[in-house]
Design an enzyme around this catalytic site. Structure first.
Site, short mmCIF file in Angstrom:
data_model
loop_
_atom_site.label_atom_id
_atom_site.label_comp_id
_atom_site.label_asym_id
_atom_site.label_seq_id
_atom_site.Cartn_x
_atom_site.Cartn_y
_atom_site.Cartn_z
N ASP A 79 31.24 -10.97 -2.38
CA ASP A 79 32.35 -11.84 -2.78
C ASP A 79 33.06 -12.24 -1.49
O ASP A 79 32.77 -11.71 -0.41
CB ASP A 79 33.30 -11.07 -3.71
N SER A 80 34.03 -13.14 -1.60
CA SER A 80 34.84 -13.47 -0.43
C SER A 80 35.70 -12.29 0.00
O SER A 80 36.14 -12.23 1.15
CB SER A 80 35.75 -14.65 -0.76
N TYR A 107 37.68 -18.34 -0.40
CA TYR A 107 36.68 -19.41 -0.49
C TYR A 107 37.22 -20.62 -1.26
O TYR A 107 36.71 -21.73 -1.13
CB TYR A 107 35.43 -18.91 -1.24
N GLY A 108 38.21 -20.36 -2.11
CA GLY A 108 38.65 -21.38 -3.07
C GLY A 108 39.14 -22.68 -2.45
O GLY A 108 39.11 -23.72 -3.10
N CYS A 140 31.20 -13.63 -7.38
CA CYS A 140 32.20 -14.63 -7.00
C CYS A 140 31.85 -15.93 -7.70
O CYS A 140 30.76 -16.49 -7.48
CB CYS A 140 32.17 -14.81 -5.49
N ASN A 141 32.75 -16.40 -8.55
CA ASN A 141 32.50 -17.65 -9.26
C ASN A 141 32.38 -18.82 -8.29
O ASN A 141 31.56 -19.72 -8.48
CB ASN A 141 33.65 -17.95 -10.23
N THR A 142 33.22 -18.81 -7.26
CA THR A 142 33.25 -19.93 -6.32
C THR A 142 31.93 -20.01 -5.56
O THR A 142 31.35 -21.10 -5.39
CB THR A 142 34.44 -19.77 -5.35
N GLU A 154 44.16 -10.24 -2.63
CA GLU A 154 43.54 -9.80 -1.38
C GLU A 154 44.52 -9.02 -0.51
O GLU A 154 44.15 -8.06 0.14
CB GLU A 154 43.08 -11.06 -0.64
N CYS A 178 37.62 -16.46 -11.91
CA CYS A 178 37.58 -15.98 -10.52
C CYS A 178 37.63 -14.46 -10.60
O CYS A 178 38.48 -13.92 -11.33
CB CYS A 178 38.78 -16.53 -9.75
N THR A 179 36.76 -13.79 -9.89
CA THR A 179 36.70 -12.33 -10.03
C THR A 179 37.97 -11.64 -9.52
O THR A 179 38.31 -10.54 -9.98
CB THR A 179 35.46 -11.76 -9.31
N HIS A 180 38.69 -12.26 -8.59
CA HIS A 180 39.96 -11.67 -8.16
C HIS A 180 40.95 -11.55 -9.32
O HIS A 180 41.79 -10.66 -9.34
CB HIS A 180 40.60 -12.53 -7.07
N1 DGL Z 1 36.55 -14.10 -6.12
C1 DGL Z 1 36.22 -15.45 -5.99
C2 DGL Z 1 35.82 -16.14 -7.27
O1 DGL Z 1 35.35 -15.47 -8.18
C3 DGL Z 1 36.82 -16.32 -4.92
C4 DGL Z 1 38.25 -16.21 -4.58
C5 DGL Z 1 38.52 -16.95 -3.28
O2 DGL Z 1 38.04 -16.45 -2.26
O3 DGL Z 1 39.17 -17.99 -3.31
O4 DGL Z 1 35.92 -17.33 -7.42
#
Ligand code: DGL
Length: 257
Positions: free
Chosen positions: A6-7, A38-39, A69-71, A148, A180-182
């Site tokens: 993930d990011s 990453y977003g 990570c979805n992104t 984060e 988003c996994t976060h």
């Molecule tokens: N955890 C990530 C996701 O599922 C990305 C969050 C990020 O880095 O912006 O999209």
């Protein structure tokens, strides 16, 4: 060995789900903390990072990859699969399908990073699985960074969550997808606002089940776990108690890398 990436910290929510269904697998978790979030990055940049992380994890001996990570999945899972056709690659995408299938009001929302929110892939998921449902896509800039930096109780975050969620509830949206996994780590403040007016949809367990289906011999590994990061790996370990991830902390047997 399974390489999960993930990011940053968000993918640990997927790792926790994987540990439940594949407890004997060996894992390397890679957080791209030098480039989080990453977003707000371009698809080209995210793709370049995903390919580099894929190479690194395969060099370490991984025989399956999980893009937690979805992104990253949205931007680059196809490219990653094309680069490693012999390796199973499991991605995570917003749970549009379960949300659309279960919504009683026929109104759902997706919370996502800016990159996921504007992606063709999310638009495609909505076209495929939610034609008879109203879908609100809600970009949530900054939320991943609050997670984060472990500022989960920051009043500015609480206010932003309220400002984005209350209008959804006023529109009788009854399923809110965590895209988003976060955001899995924001369930307590989200639930406090939502109460029983809507349900959160998190697909971490479904991703873990998909990994189990593809696991083959990995299922019989020796249960090792290593956390790696592109910057400040020690912060990953320090974050675990804040995110209530004691089951991950107990499993780590290699020093951070
Ligand atoms: N955890 C990530 C996701 O599922 C990305 C969050 C990020 O880095 O912006 O999209």
């Amino acid at each position: 060995m399974i390489g999960v990436f993930d990011s940053g910290l968000g993918g640990l929510s997927v790792l926790a789900a994987l540990l439940k269904v594949l407890p004997k697998a060996d894992y390397v978790y890679y957080a791209d903390t030098a480039h989080v979030p990453y977003g707000n990055k371009s698809e080209a940049f995210i793709t370049q990072r995903v390919l580099a992380i894929g190479d690194l994890l395969i060099d370490q001996g991984c025989t399956m990859l999980v893009a937690a990570c979805n992104t990253a999945t949205t931007a680059a899972v196809h490219t990653l699969r094309a680069a490693h056709p012999a390796i199973p690659v499991v991605g995570i995408e917003p749970g549009i399908k379960p949300a659309a299938q279960s919504s009683l009001t026929r109104r759902i929302a997706v919370l996502a990073t800016e990159a996921t929110a504007r992606s063709q892939r999310l638009a495609g998921l909505i076209r495929e699985y939610a034609t008879d449902v109203e879908v609100r896509v809600v970009p949530c800039p900054g939320w991943a960074t609050y997670v984060e930096t472990l500022h989960l109780d920051d009043p500015a975050l609480q206010a932003d969550i309220r400002a984005r969620i209350e209008p959804l509830l006023d529109q009788e949206i009854d399923r809110i997808v965590l895209g988003c996994t976060h955001y899995s780590f924001l369930k307590p403040p989200l639930t406090e606002i939502i109460g029983d007016r809507a349900q959160l949809v998190d697909v971490a367990d479904a991703v873990a089940r998909q990994a189990l289906r593809l696991a083959g011999d990995i299922i019989q590994d020796s249960g090792r776990l290593r956390l790696c990061a592109s910057a400040n790996p020690e912060r990953l370990h320090a974050a675990l108690p804040h995110l209530h991830l004691d089951q991950i902390a107990k499993r780590i047997d290699d020093p951070a890398c």
